[in-house]
Write an enzyme that holds these catalytic residues in place. Structure first.
Site: not given
Ligand SMILES: NC(=O)c1ccc[n+]([C@@H]2O[C@H](COP(=O)([O-])OP(=O)(O)OC[C@H]3O[C@@H](n4cnc5c(N)ncnc54)[C@H](O)[C@@H]3O)[C@@H](O)[C@H]2O)c1
Length: 185
Positions: A80, A93, A95, A126
């Site tokens: 991120s 987060y 970290a 996103i």
């Molecule tokens: N959305 C953003 O703006 C953004 C920005 C920077 C980074 N990210 C990173 O992108 C990735 C996807 O994010 P997102 O926005 O799609 O998040 P989201 O919350 O929409 O989806 C996260 C997914 O992780 C799964 N998950 C959570 N805990 C779990 C576990 N213990 N075992 C298995 N699966 C598990 C959930 O079921 C879900 O499908 C993440 O790593 C997030 O940190 C997202």
């Protein structure tokens, strides 16, 4: 599942039996439990570390064995912009998202000789369920800091992941691609 090493080993075993080998691993799952440092509880810290950092460790350790044997593989981990620049209220987060960059660079060095690559994608802001919960003020602040002036879409991230998964990126390892519309936190 990511917190359960036994479940991961069983899952990876089943995939290998079904498909013979694993070429690509995308460490995508991640959670947030935000709070300013002075108010962050140990539970908030542990929960995020266990999924975002230890989960990535567990999954990559289980899958990389197959890749090293096949002498081919691409490991892509979602970091991120927060992991690169920090963000108030996200000590836990940040970290983990900085940690996965350091782990990926380490794997690039450990696995490069076997043609297994490890890279990160660092999304900005996103539009997903993770960001749907944020306040209008927070969203406005993020948009103001994003030169391209829009929220990213999941396709923007998927395209970068696809590039790193494919042979189009066969000489790229240990790198972080920011997909953030130019967002500087
Ligand atoms: N959305 C953003 O703006 C953004 C920005 C920077 C980074 N990210 C990173 O992108 C990735 C996807 O994010 P997102 O926005 O799609 O998040 P989201 O919350 O929409 O989806 C996260 C997914 O992780 C799964 N998950 C959570 N805990 C779990 C576990 N213990 N075992 C298995 N699966 C598990 C959930 O079921 C879900 O499908 C993440 O790593 C997030 O940190 C997202």
């Amino acid at each position: 599942m990511l917190r359960d090493r036994e479940a991961i080993l069983t899952f990876v075993d089943e995939v290998e039996k079904e498909y013979g080998k694993i070429d690509i691993l995308v460490n995508n799952a991640g959670i947030t439990k935000d709070g300013l440092l002075m108010r962050m509880t140990e539970d908030q810290w542990d929960a995020v570390i266990n999924v975002n950092l230890k989960g990535v460790f567990n999954m990559t350790q289980a899958v990389s064995r197959s890749m090293l044997k096949a002498r081919k593989g691409s490991i892509i981990t979602l970091s991120s912009v927060v992991g690169l620049h920090g963000n108030a209220g996200q000590t836990n987060y940040a970290a983990t998202k900085g940690g996965v960059v350091a782990m990926s660079k380490t794997w690039a060095k450990e696995f490069g000789g076997r043609n297994v690559r490890a890279n990160c994608v660092a999304p900005g802001f996103i539009q997903t369920p993770m960001t749907d919960v944020l306040s209008e003020d927070t969203i406005k602040g993020m948009l103001d800091a994003t030169p391209l002036g829009r929220l990213g879409q999941v396709e923007d991230i998927a395209n970068a992941v696809l590039f790193l998964a494919s042979d189009e990126s066969s000489f790229i390892t240990g790198e972080v691609i920011s997909v953030s519309g130019g967002l500087m936190l």
